[in-house]
Design a protein around this motif. Structure first.
Motif, PDB file in Angstrom:
ATOM      1  N   ARG A 101       0.835  -1.198   0.000  1.00 61.99           N
ATOM      2  CA  ARG A 101       0.000   0.000   0.000  1.00 61.99           C
ATOM      3  C   ARG A 101       0.876   1.256   0.000  1.00 61.99           C
ATOM      4  O   ARG A 101       1.859   1.340   0.717  1.00 61.99           O
ATOM      5  N   SER A 102       0.475   2.199  -0.839  1.00 60.30           N
ATOM      6  CA  SER A 102       1.240   3.439  -0.931  1.00 60.30           C
ATOM      7  C   SER A 102       1.162   4.197   0.384  1.00 60.30           C
ATOM      8  O   SER A 102       0.123   4.247   1.025  1.00 60.30           O
ATOM      9  N   LEU A 103       2.262   4.820   0.767  1.00 64.63           N
ATOM     10  CA  LEU A 103       2.304   5.591   1.995  1.00 64.63           C
ATOM     11  C   LEU A 103       1.520   6.879   1.825  1.00 64.63           C
ATOM     12  O   LEU A 103       1.456   7.449   0.738  1.00 64.63           O
ATOM     13  N   PRO A 104       0.890   7.369   2.889  1.00 65.78           N
ATOM     14  CA  PRO A 104       0.292   8.703   2.822  1.00 65.78           C
ATOM     15  C   PRO A 104       1.372   9.715   2.474  1.00 65.78           C
ATOM     16  O   PRO A 104       2.562   9.500   2.730  1.00 65.78           O
ATOM     17  N   ARG A 105       0.957  10.855   1.930  1.00 63.71           N
ATOM     18  CA  ARG A 105       1.937  11.857   1.524  1.00 63.71           C
ATOM     19  C   ARG A 105       2.834  12.271   2.689  1.00 63.71           C
ATOM     20  O   ARG A 105       4.036  12.484   2.522  1.00 63.71           O
ATOM     21  N   SER A 106       2.279  12.380   3.885  1.00 63.32           N
ATOM     22  CA  SER A 106       3.043  12.835   5.034  1.00 63.32           C
ATOM     23  C   SER A 106       4.047  11.801   5.505  1.00 63.32           C
ATOM     24  O   SER A 106       4.957  12.121   6.264  1.00 63.32           O
ATOM     25  N   LEU A 202      -9.742   8.894 -16.944  1.00 68.32           N
ATOM     26  CA  LEU A 202      -9.639   8.372 -15.578  1.00 68.32           C
ATOM     27  C   LEU A 202     -10.310   9.312 -14.589  1.00 68.32           C
ATOM     28  O   LEU A 202     -11.004   8.866 -13.656  1.00 68.32           O
ATOM     29  N   ARG A 203     -10.144  10.614 -14.792  1.00 69.83           N
ATOM     30  CA  ARG A 203     -10.797  11.597 -13.911  1.00 69.83           C
ATOM     31  C   ARG A 203     -12.318  11.521 -14.028  1.00 69.83           C
ATOM     32  O   ARG A 203     -13.037  11.749 -13.048  1.00 69.83           O
ATOM     33  N   ALA A 204     -12.807  11.198 -15.210  1.00 68.11           N
ATOM     34  CA  ALA A 204     -14.245  11.060 -15.386  1.00 68.11           C
ATOM     35  C   ALA A 204     -14.781   9.805 -14.706  1.00 68.11           C
ATOM     36  O   ALA A 204     -15.908   9.783 -14.203  1.00 68.11           O
ATOM     37  N   LEU A 205     -13.967   8.764 -14.636  1.00 69.20           N
ATOM     38  CA  LEU A 205     -14.402   7.484 -14.082  1.00 69.20           C
ATOM     39  C   LEU A 205     -14.354   7.441 -12.563  1.00 69.20           C
ATOM     40  O   LEU A 205     -15.282   6.918 -11.909  1.00 69.20           O
ATOM     41  N   LEU A 206     -13.289   7.955 -11.968  1.00 70.51           N
ATOM     42  CA  LEU A 206     -13.050   7.758 -10.535  1.00 70.51           C
ATOM     43  C   LEU A 206     -14.211   8.192  -9.639  1.00 70.51           C
ATOM     44  O   LEU A 206     -14.549   7.473  -8.689  1.00 70.51           O
ATOM     45  N   PRO A 207     -14.871   9.330  -9.880  1.00 68.42           N
ATOM     46  CA  PRO A 207     -15.970   9.719  -8.981  1.00 68.42           C
ATOM     47  C   PRO A 207     -17.162   8.770  -9.036  1.00 68.42           C
ATOM     48  O   PRO A 207     -17.985   8.778  -8.111  1.00 68.42           O
ATOM     49  N   GLU A 208     -17.269   7.963 -10.091  1.00 68.90           N
ATOM     50  CA  GLU A 208     -18.426   7.086 -10.244  1.00 68.90           C
ATOM     51  C   GLU A 208     -18.203   5.693  -9.655  1.00 68.90           C
ATOM     52  O   GLU A 208     -19.123   4.874  -9.629  1.00 68.90           O
ATOM     53  N   LEU A 209     -16.994   5.396  -9.212  1.00 68.41           N
ATOM     54  CA  LEU A 209     -16.718   4.101  -8.590  1.00 68.41           C
ATOM     55  C   LEU A 209     -17.140   4.132  -7.126  1.00 68.41           C
ATOM     56  O   LEU A 209     -17.117   5.186  -6.483  1.00 68.41           O
ATOM     57  N   ARG A 210     -17.520   2.981  -6.591  1.00 69.13           N
ATOM     58  CA  ARG A 210     -17.852   2.927  -5.172  1.00 69.13           C
ATOM     59  C   ARG A 210     -16.604   3.212  -4.340  1.00 69.13           C
ATOM     60  O   ARG A 210     -15.474   3.087  -4.845  1.00 69.13           O
ATOM     61  N   PRO A 211     -16.754   3.597  -3.081  1.00 65.44           N
ATOM     62  CA  PRO A 211     -15.592   3.932  -2.255  1.00 65.44           C
ATOM     63  C   PRO A 211     -14.624   2.756  -2.148  1.00 65.44           C
ATOM     64  O   PRO A 211     -15.037   1.598  -2.066  1.00 65.44           O
ATOM     65  N   GLY A 212     -13.345   3.071  -2.125  1.00 66.38           N
ATOM     66  CA  GLY A 212     -12.338   2.033  -1.968  1.00 66.38           C
ATOM     67  C   GLY A 212     -11.063   2.374  -2.722  1.00 66.38           C
ATOM     68  O   GLY A 212     -11.026   3.312  -3.532  1.00 66.38           O
ATOM     69  N   PRO A 213     -10.000   1.635  -2.471  1.00 67.31           N
ATOM     70  CA  PRO A 213      -8.717   1.896  -3.124  1.00 67.31           C
ATOM     71  C   PRO A 213      -8.710   1.423  -4.573  1.00 67.31           C
ATOM     72  O   PRO A 213      -9.573   0.654  -5.005  1.00 67.31           O
ATOM     73  N   VAL A 214      -7.719   1.887  -5.315  1.00 63.53           N
ATOM     74  CA  VAL A 214      -7.537   1.504  -6.715  1.00 63.53           C
ATOM     75  C   VAL A 214      -6.147   0.902  -6.868  1.00 63.53           C
ATOM     76  O   VAL A 214      -5.156   1.486  -6.422  1.00 63.53           O
ATOM     77  N   ALA A 215      -6.079  -0.286  -7.462  1.00 66.16           N
ATOM     78  CA  ALA A 215      -4.790  -0.932  -7.723  1.00 66.16           C
ATOM     79  C   ALA A 215      -4.210  -0.377  -9.018  1.00 66.16           C
ATOM     80  O   ALA A 215      -4.902  -0.286 -10.029  1.00 66.16           O
ATOM     81  N   VAL A 216      -2.943   0.017  -8.968  1.00 67.34           N
ATOM     82  CA  VAL A 216      -2.248   0.561 -10.131  1.00 67.34           C
ATOM     83  C   VAL A 216      -0.939  -0.200 -10.291  1.00 67.34           C
ATOM     84  O   VAL A 216      -0.230  -0.447  -9.313  1.00 67.34           O
ATOM     85  N   GLU A 217      -0.622  -0.553 -11.510  1.00 69.72           N
ATOM     86  CA  GLU A 217       0.601  -1.324 -11.768  1.00 69.72           C
ATOM     87  C   GLU A 217       1.831  -0.636 -11.175  1.00 69.72           C
ATOM     88  O   GLU A 217       1.937   0.585 -11.185  1.00 69.72           O
ATOM     89  N   ASP A 218       2.741  -1.460 -10.690  1.00 70.36           N
ATOM     90  CA  ASP A 218       3.999  -0.971 -10.125  1.00 70.36           C
ATOM     91  C   ASP A 218       5.145  -1.836 -10.659  1.00 70.36           C
ATOM     92  O   ASP A 218       5.161  -3.040 -10.407  1.00 70.36           O
ATOM     93  N   PRO A 219       6.100  -1.235 -11.400  1.00 66.10           N
ATOM     94  CA  PRO A 219       6.119   0.159 -11.842  1.00 66.10           C
ATOM     95  C   PRO A 219       5.006   0.409 -12.846  1.00 66.10           C
ATOM     96  O   PRO A 219       4.517  -0.519 -13.490  1.00 66.10           O
ATOM     97  N   ALA A 224      -1.360   8.152 -13.756  1.00 67.06           N
ATOM     98  CA  ALA A 224      -2.526   7.417 -13.261  1.00 67.06           C
ATOM     99  C   ALA A 224      -2.508   7.343 -11.741  1.00 67.06           C
ATOM    100  O   ALA A 224      -3.524   7.593 -11.080  1.00 67.06           O
ATOM    101  N   ALA A 225      -1.369   6.985 -11.165  1.00 68.66           N
ATOM    102  CA  ALA A 225      -1.271   6.894  -9.717  1.00 68.66           C
ATOM    103  C   ALA A 225      -1.522   8.249  -9.062  1.00 68.66           C
ATOM    104  O   ALA A 225      -2.225   8.352  -8.045  1.00 68.66           O
ATOM    105  N   GLU A 226      -0.968   9.299  -9.639  1.00 73.54           N
ATOM    106  CA  GLU A 226      -1.152  10.636  -9.076  1.00 73.54           C
ATOM    107  C   GLU A 226      -2.615  11.068  -9.166  1.00 73.54           C
ATOM    108  O   GLU A 226      -3.143  11.721  -8.258  1.00 73.54           O
ATOM    109  N   THR A 227      -3.284  10.714 -10.258  1.00 79.23           N
ATOM    110  CA  THR A 227      -4.696  11.064 -10.423  1.00 79.23           C
ATOM    111  C   THR A 227      -5.555  10.361  -9.382  1.00 79.23           C
ATOM    112  O   THR A 227      -6.467  10.955  -8.800  1.00 79.23           O
ATOM    113  N   VAL A 228      -5.262   9.088  -9.123  1.00 77.24           N
ATOM    114  CA  VAL A 228      -6.005   8.351  -8.105  1.00 77.24           C
ATOM    115  C   VAL A 228      -5.832   9.006  -6.743  1.00 77.24           C
ATOM    116  O   VAL A 228      -6.806   9.202  -5.994  1.00 77.24           O
TER     117      VAL A 228
END
Length: 470
Positions: A101-106, A202-219, A224-228
């Protein structure tokens, strides 16, 4: 003998027909994992075609991961659609946790903060060319057609008010025809929403998804990751080179299956089916960024993942790699329920792609300009990719097949930085693989070759290999 029939009166090439029918036999369960197929010679005799037809079809399906050629033994099926009530047949069990899981910004480490700062820094003094993954080759012979498209924009009558939030109807009709021909997607124009690029989709899609995290390929794709994160969702790091059998509590998985960004790997057919099954169990959607899909040199482009499950996959495409990034145009195809939610919000907010760009792209599609641009760029990339490989292979390991407008090379971070700094001193900016990674720890160089001249590419490679040789 395989139960296939070829139509010689069809405009579809015979190898493509054969590959499509064998693919359908696998998906229907008629052919299962481990089944041995007839030899290319025997199948050609059964069908009354040349052996080249069956060899091309087998090569295509092998590149996509549906088949496997075993030396001295034959050709076997390697992927089968798993029933929705069963667990995936193909799984991997890495020693590290499947998701980091990605760390919070802080809570970012100093290294993460340094990477983030480096991504926002301006071009270093003296850098003249960028060997990046986003600048395509532009054939100067196509400039007259480009200018003609914008002349047509200048004399066309713009809409008096806000345009259809789905985009120009004529453009959506042209895109539907093109996606059917090049990506295997049979679409009605009303299923397509024209966007201002992949991240806009992606910005158009994200508000319409139910609450929860999004898996993004790494690397993976940094935007995409920043938008999420910008939309207040947690990012789960999805290992880019592993079979995914479980999405945990993720509500979506963002992937680049045609040409993984930035490693260049094609997601094998078995991995595609496993990911779709994991998404069904998690009631999640798969977001397919059809990145760099048209630029294969060895076989035809791999069909879009959305073709396997239109009810589970959100398809994102872009003109950035086939035309230019600054055109700022893309397209989104979503399952019906999400399509209606996205369209409703875009109608209320007057969101939409710029009309002049849409009108120009319509002309480029109508006149065949885009097809010529793709063919021209593919020839250039097919010539440049082996030159990069010849220069780099003594010092680094290629991360994926030669395809697209860049190649990624694995090597220690210290060596990668030394080579990057030498190229920068020579006037060329090249990306480090570590800047695309969050928890994977992969290091190396990502070398683009679309937006430079042949002479510039040779100069950049000389700087890189000179530093690595020292």
């Amino acid at each position: 003998m395989l139960p296939v029939t070829l139509d010689r009166t069809s405009s579809e090439p015979l190898p493509a027909q054969l590959a499509g029918q064998v693919r359908a036999l696998v998906l229907s369960g008629t052919l299962g994992t481990g089944d041995r197929l007839p030899s290319s010679r025997a199948l050609a005799a059964d069908l009354g075609v040349s052996r080249a037809v069956t060899e091309q079809a087998y090569d295509q399906l092998t590149a996509e991961g549906w088949l496997e050629a075993r030396r001295g033994s034959g050709t076997y099926v390697t992927a089968t659609r798993t029933p929705t009530t069963a667990a995936p047949q193909v799984t991997s069990r890495p020693t590290s946790p499947r998701f980091a899981r990605s760390l919070p910004r802080s809570a970012r480490t100093d290294e993460q903060a340094r990477r983030s700062t480096s991504l926002r820094s301006s071009r270093p003094t003296g850098v003249t060319s960028r060997l990046d993954t986003g600048t395509p080759f532009f054939d100067p012979r196509l400039e007259p057609g480009w200018r003609r498209a914008w002349r047509e924009v200048s004399v066309a009558t713009p809409p008096p008010g806000y345009d259809d939030p789905r985009g120009l109807l004529e453009l959506r009709e042209a895109l539907a025809a093109r996606l059917g021909r090049t990506r295997g997607l049979e679409l009605h124009p009303d299923e397509i929403i024209v966007t201002a690029g992949t991240t806009d989709g992606l910005r158009a899609l994200l508000p319409e998804l139910r609450p929860g995290p999004v898996a993004v390929e790494d690397p993976g794709y940094r935007a995409a990751a920043e938008t999420v994160l910008t939309y207040g969702r947690e990012v789960i790091d999805l290992p880019a080179v592993e079979t995914v059998g479980d999405l945990g509590d993720a509500v979506a998985a963002y992937v680049t299956p045609a040409h993984q960004h930035p490693l260049g790997r094609v997601m094998p057919a078995a991995d595609r089916l496993a990911l779709l099954e994991a998404a069904r169990r998690a009631d999640a959607v798969v977001i397919e960024d059809d990145y760099d899909s048209e630029f294969r040199y060895d076989v035809a482009p791999v069909p879009a993942m959305a073709k396997l499950d239109r009810g589970r996959v959100v398809y994102l495409g872009t003109a950035a790699k086939s035309v230019i990034p600054t055109l700022r145009l893309g397209w989104l195809v979503a399952p019906p329920d999400l399509h209606e939610l996205i369209l409703r919000r875009r109608t209320i907010t007057h969101a939409g792609a710029a009309w002049p760009s849409q009108r120009a792209l319509l002309t480029l599609l109508r006149d065949g300009w885009l097809d010529r641009a793709v063919r021209s760029a593919r020839r250039v990339y097919a010539e440049r990719a082996p030159r990069v490989a010849e220069a780099m292979s003594p010092y680094a390991t290629l991360a994926g097949p030669l395809a697209g407008m860049y190649s990624t090379w694995l090597l220690p971070e210290t060596d990668a930085r030394r080579a990057r700094d030498a190229a920068r001193a020579a006037g060329f900016e090249i990306n480090l693989l570590s800047t695309y990674a969050r928890s994977s720890g992969l290091t190396g160089l990502v070398i683009g070759f679309g937006g430079v001249t042949d002479a510039e590419l040779d100069q950049a490679l000389a700087a890189l290999t000179g530093a690595l040789a020292r």
